[in-house]
Design an enzyme around this catalytic site. Structure first.
Site, short mmCIF file in Angstrom:
data_model
loop_
_atom_site.label_atom_id
_atom_site.label_comp_id
_atom_site.label_asym_id
_atom_site.label_seq_id
_atom_site.Cartn_x
_atom_site.Cartn_y
_atom_site.Cartn_z
NE ARG A 174 56.12 14.35 71.00
CZ ARG A 174 55.96 13.16 70.46
NH1 ARG A 174 55.72 12.11 71.23
NH2 ARG A 174 56.04 12.99 69.16
N GLY A 175 52.00 16.07 74.70
CA GLY A 175 51.70 15.97 76.12
C GLY A 175 52.08 14.61 76.66
CG ASP A 230 43.50 22.43 85.30
OD1 ASP A 230 44.02 23.17 86.17
OD2 ASP A 230 44.16 21.67 84.56
#
Length: 274
Positions: free
Chosen positions: A17-18, A132
């Site tokens: 989950r983000g 990133d």
């Protein structure tokens, strides 16, 4: 959720989950295979940058697939409220989970770094910078093959070979990004060098008590190898780290050059360069 997704895949348990979405394990009855499905609620994306990241990720992943060390994308479904991306299913533990408790042996670190650099070099050959690279974004499949994930901050390298924009994560971002200058794809090599440093020592090369202090340390780029952390690390490994985290990006190795370094070619067995 998209009707097309539900027609083709059976969503199973939640596995992650983000901020904007949830990742599910899913089953594809036609192929009899399991995948990961990232379901993003677009209604939560009020920031234009977040919306751009949302559109960038599947676009760049599709361009870069297939590659043995880049997370493969299989399907994209979208409606007014949701974007769902079907991805290769990986193991639950990231590289961050693997290195958080102990430094790695040089042979272990070299195996991981070779796979990471192969993925980064592939991105750069196709004109994409990840921007990133960090341990949280490095996954492994069931065969222990490294997979670079999360291309939300990725960018196409411009005609002049440069990009702008402050993106990245404290500890891993390159100094030229923080200085607001134009920069090139070698920011990914810097970030990969930071990962190598952490894998071998258990600590980051540039640190501080706050994001601001970390950024100041990164900009100074005073790279050191304290004996308490690097007593058993070879001079060849240190040489590679110096060349990957060179403050002057024009003198920094490219990903292709790093792959040809003796320490990588020897699988971490090269102890010195004499």
């Amino acid at each position: 959720m998209c009707d097309q997704l539900k027609d083709q895949y059976q969503l199973c348990q939640e596995i992650g989950r983000g901020r904007f979405g949830t990742v599910f394990r899913c089953f594809h009855p036609v192929s009899n295979d399991f995948f990961a499905c990232k379901v993003i609620d677009k209604r939560l994306l009020t920031d234009s940058t977040d919306r751009e990241c949302l559109q960038n990720e599947p676009k760049y992943m599709a361009l870069l697939s297939p590659h043995p060390h880049i997370l493969q994308i299989f399907d994209v479904f979208e409606n007014d409220d949701y974007l769902s991306v079907v991805l290769e299913l990986c193991e639950p533990l990231t590289l961050l989970d693997r290195i958080i408790d102990r430094p790695l042996l040089e042979t272990e670190a070299a195996s991981i770094m070779k796979q990471l650099l192969e993925a980064v070099a592939h991105c750069h050959r196709l004109g994409i910078a990840h921007r990133d690279i960090k341990p949280d974004n490095i996954l492994f499949d069931s065969q222990n093959n490294l997979k670079v994930a999360d291309f939300g901050s990725a960018e196409r390298i411009g005609d002049g070979g440069t990009m702008t924009g402050v993106v990245g994560t404290p500890h891993y971002v390159a100094p030229e990004v923080l200085l607001g200058r134009q920069y090139n794809e070698k920011v990914d090599v810097w970030s990969s060098g930071v990962i190598l440093y952490i894998m071998l020592s258990g600590v980051p090369p540039f640190y501080g008590e706050s994001a601001e202090e970390i950024f100041e340390a990164v900009v100074r780029a005073n790279l050191r190898f304290p004996s308490r952390n690097f007593r058993s690390v070879s001079s060849a490994a240190k040489d590679l780290m110096r060349k990957m985290m060179c403050r002057d990006a024009s003198r920094r190795l490219s990903a292709e050059q790093a792959l040809r370094h003796p320490w990588i070619l020897s699988g971490g067995e090269a102890s010195d360069l004499t």
